[in-house]
Design an enzyme around this catalytic site. Structure first.
Site, PDB file in Angstrom:
ATOM      1  N   ASP A  65       0.847  -1.190   0.000  1.00  0.00           N
ATOM      2  CA  ASP A  65       0.000   0.000   0.000  1.00  0.00           C
ATOM      3  C   ASP A  65       0.888   1.247   0.000  1.00  0.00           C
ATOM      4  OD1 ASP A  65      -1.723   2.114   1.021  1.00  0.00           O
ATOM      5  OD2 ASP A  65      -3.156   0.463   1.299  1.00  0.00           O
ATOM      6  N   LYS A  73     -12.260  19.159 -26.903  1.00  0.00           N
ATOM      7  CA  LYS A  73     -12.458  17.745 -27.254  1.00  0.00           C
ATOM      8  C   LYS A  73     -13.582  17.671 -28.287  1.00  0.00           C
ATOM      9  CE  LYS A  73      -9.906  16.017 -23.784  1.00  0.00           C
ATOM     10  NZ  LYS A  73      -8.610  15.371 -24.056  1.00  0.00           N
ATOM     11  N   HIS A  84       4.230  17.037 -20.273  1.00  0.00           N
ATOM     12  CA  HIS A  84       4.826  16.275 -21.382  1.00  0.00           C
ATOM     13  C   HIS A  84       4.986  17.120 -22.648  1.00  0.00           C
ATOM     14  CE1 HIS A  84       0.666  15.624 -22.773  1.00  0.00           C
ATOM     15  NE2 HIS A  84       1.172  15.236 -23.911  1.00  0.00           N
ATOM     16  N   HIS A  86      -0.038  22.834 -20.587  1.00  0.00           N
ATOM     17  CA  HIS A  86       0.494  22.687 -21.948  1.00  0.00           C
ATOM     18  C   HIS A  86       0.467  23.993 -22.757  1.00  0.00           C
ATOM     19  CE1 HIS A  86       0.175  18.621 -20.742  1.00  0.00           C
ATOM     20  NE2 HIS A  86      -0.990  18.319 -21.274  1.00  0.00           N
ATOM     21  N   LYS A 127       1.267  15.654 -13.884  1.00  0.00           N
ATOM     22  CA  LYS A 127       0.225  16.647 -13.751  1.00  0.00           C
ATOM     23  C   LYS A 127      -1.065  15.952 -13.314  1.00  0.00           C
ATOM     24  CE  LYS A 127      -2.140  17.861 -17.559  1.00  0.00           C
ATOM     25  NZ  LYS A 127      -3.137  16.896 -18.043  1.00  0.00           N
ATOM     26  N   LYS A 160       8.103  17.598 -26.115  1.00  0.00           N
ATOM     27  CA  LYS A 160       7.789  17.484 -27.544  1.00  0.00           C
ATOM     28  C   LYS A 160       8.831  18.214 -28.376  1.00  0.00           C
ATOM     29  CE  LYS A 160       2.777  16.965 -27.072  1.00  0.00           C
ATOM     30  NZ  LYS A 160       2.121  16.037 -27.984  1.00  0.00           N
TER      31      LYS A 160
HETATM   32  C1  BG6 Z   1      -3.086  15.372 -21.461  1.00  0.00           C
HETATM   33  C2  BG6 Z   1      -4.532  15.673 -21.204  1.00  0.00           C
HETATM   34  O1  BG6 Z   1      -2.280  16.043 -20.539  1.00  0.00           O
HETATM   35  O2  BG6 Z   1      -2.739  15.766 -22.768  1.00  0.00           O
HETATM   36  C3  BG6 Z   1      -5.414  15.006 -22.247  1.00  0.00           C
HETATM   37  O3  BG6 Z   1      -4.898  15.213 -19.916  1.00  0.00           O
HETATM   38  C4  BG6 Z   1      -4.951  15.355 -23.646  1.00  0.00           C
HETATM   39  O4  BG6 Z   1      -6.774  15.363 -22.073  1.00  0.00           O
HETATM   40  C5  BG6 Z   1      -3.457  15.090 -23.779  1.00  0.00           C
HETATM   41  O5  BG6 Z   1      -5.683  14.555 -24.562  1.00  0.00           O
HETATM   42  C6  BG6 Z   1      -2.949  15.538 -25.134  1.00  0.00           C
HETATM   43  O6  BG6 Z   1      -1.618  15.161 -25.292  1.00  0.00           O
HETATM   44  P1  BG6 Z   1      -1.026  14.944 -26.728  1.00  0.00           P
HETATM   45  O7  BG6 Z   1       0.412  14.703 -26.507  1.00  0.00           O
HETATM   46  O8  BG6 Z   1      -1.735  13.777 -27.341  1.00  0.00           O
HETATM   47  O9  BG6 Z   1      -1.320  16.199 -27.496  1.00  0.00           O
END
Ligand code: BG6
Length: 471
Positions: free
Chosen positions: A95, A326, A178, A240, A148, A182
């Site tokens: 745990d 989305k 992330h 992002h 995140k 890129k």
């Molecule tokens: C994530 C979000 O951090 O980034 C997602 O939680 C999103 O909702 C994603 O779809 C997009 O990442 P990428 O690299 O596919 O553009």
């Protein structure tokens, strides 16, 4: 207890919390496989699993994850590489809240106690895990890499920073975004600063507006309960898109330290006034309320469009328009820099002022740069828009994937690609008025470009340009 501020020396070990989760299935195992392929993994990879998991089950999960993720990327699995990766795998079950789990971890690590502890778990667990690691002496000289979201507003981000700083120095905390892994976000730094063509025009004297689009052509699918508590603003704008904006807007970094670029980005954030809810539109795609995990009558936004400003000498008066959503018409993430329109020139056969020059950085898919210029239409004496294109993959070769790059950076002690405390707090500060007083959410059709009222944000200035979708 305040942790030692000495630079971690031995970061050979990687310990992953949340290794059986969705992110690991889709991203982490493939990233580890790719690093193994390049022989860049320096030591063991320890998976922290729930009490009902054992080593064999984790090995199976790893194999399955690499296979599925590689298939999705259209690549075969090199069995020898996978075997090497599986060989590195160690398993500690228990745990996450229990001290015994950490004693077992310390025992497994033996003398390789210093490493990267990667927390791909809900943020509510970050502080507990950090404290437990410190209790058994594992925090000292190690790095904590956290996924995140980092907080859900300014107050919670500050509170989380304070909790982590009780056991870790700021330099030991690696906050993941992330997008910073890129390739195009790195490419643009070279394009902007290694070419003397761009920098002289990269300011309010030449640029009229900047438009950032992050469109996804799929819904929230199986992430309903996470997403419903989050919404588009927190999910992708606070992190992002503001990081992307800062990369485009920052001044040239000086020096080569991990902080050189991060300092410049934070300066951009500091120059941004609080966002104005009058320049904020929220949308929700029709059908969202039927997604599993979404609360009845939820008003969470799946689309946002907003305007932000940067009050400094470079950018004063240049609006930055951001939109993200989305279930939109296409999947594309881009930044579009729109220059001032040229004067009307009768001899060019154009009765009005010509269209503005644009520079587009496409982040996804198929990253590239487009310079949209006007040339003579061969069929008539009039200007016609024509793109000059550079596709990074085609022109420059293949590049690292975001998680591959970030895990490697963490293991070799490169912090430049992780988000600093001040950047997190500034970005939450900028968006606070939107979080606190959100406008009503408007419904939009799946497959559209979002609610009509997003257009009103740009009224009198310009309109949203169609993103660079086709090749
Ligand atoms: C994530 C979000 O951090 O980034 C997602 O939680 C999103 O909702 C994603 O779809 C997009 O990442 P990428 O690299 O596919 O553009």
């Amino acid at each position: 207890m305040v942790a030692s501020r000495s630079t971690p020396q031995d970061t050979g070990t990687l310990v992953v919390f949340g290794i059986t989760g969705d992110l690991a299935r889709k991203m982490t195992f493939r990233a580890l496989y790719r690093l193994e392929h390049r022989r860049l993994l320096p030591g063991p990879v320890v998976g922290m699993v729930a009490p009902d998991w054992d080593h064999q089950r984790l090995v199976e999960r790893a194999r399955q994850s690499v296979t599925e993720a590689n298939r999705a990327a259209g690549e075969d699995v090199d069995e020898a590489v996978l075997a090497r990766l599986l060989d590195r795998l160690r398993t500690v079950s228990g745990d996450y809240g229990e001290p015994d789990t950490y004693l077992a971890l310390a025992k497994t690590l033996g003398s390789a106690r210093r490493g990267v502890f990667y927390l791909a778990v809900p943020p509510a667990l970050f502080a507990t895990i950090a404290r437990r690691l410190a209790e058994v002496g594992l925090a000292d000289g190690s790095y904590l890499m956290v996924e995140k979201p980092f907080g859900h507003d300014l107050a919670s981000a500050r509170a989380l920073n304070e909790q982590l700083h009780e056991v870790l120095a700021e330099e030991q905390i690696l906050r993941v975004d992330h997008f910073l892994g890129k390739e195009p976000l790195l490419d643009v730094q070279y394009l902007r600063f290694a070419n003397s063509l761009f920098e002289p025009v990269w300011n309010r004297h030449h640029i009229a507006a900047v438009q950032v689009t992050m469109a996804e052509n799929f819904g929230v699918a199986d992430r309903g309960s996470f997403y419903d508590a989050t919404g588009a603003l927190r999910d992708v704008v606070q992190n992002h898109l503001l990081q992307l904006l800062a990369t485009m807007a920052m001044d040239p970094p000086s020096g080569a330290t991990d902080d050189a670029v991060r300092d410049q980005k934070v300066d951009v954030f500091r120059a941004m006034p609080d966002a104005d809810p009058a320049h904020y539109v929220r949308g929700q795609y029709r059908g969202y309320l039927d997604v599993d995990g979404v609360a009845a009558g939820s008003t969470t936004e799946t689309y946002v469009a907003l305007r932000v400003d940067i009050d400094n000498w470079r950018w004063s008066g240049v609006p930055f328009f951001l939109r993200a959503g989305k279930s939109l018409a296409a999947r594309v993430t881009e930044v579009r820099v729109v220059f001032h329109r040229p004067p009307r020139l009768a001899f060019l056969g154009e009765p009005t002022r010509p269209e503005p020059t644009q520079i587009v950085l496409r982040v996804d898919p198929d990253p590239g740069l487009q310079l949209v210029v006007l040339a003579k239409d061969p069929a008539r004496p009039a200007p016609r828009r024509v793109p000059l294109e550079l596709l990074f993959g085609e022109a420059l070769g293949q590049f690292d994937e975001p998680y591959e790059r970030l895990l490697h950076a963490a293991l070799v002690g490169d912090h430049s690609l992780f988000v600093r405390e001040d950047a997190v707090e500034e970005t939450w500060r900028i968006l606070a008025p939107l979080v606190e007083t959100p406008p009503v959410v408007e419904e939009y059709e799946p497959g559209s470009w979002g609610p009509q009222s997003a257009d009103t944000l740009l009224r009198g200035l310009s309109s949203w340009h169609d993103p660079w979708t086709a090749r």
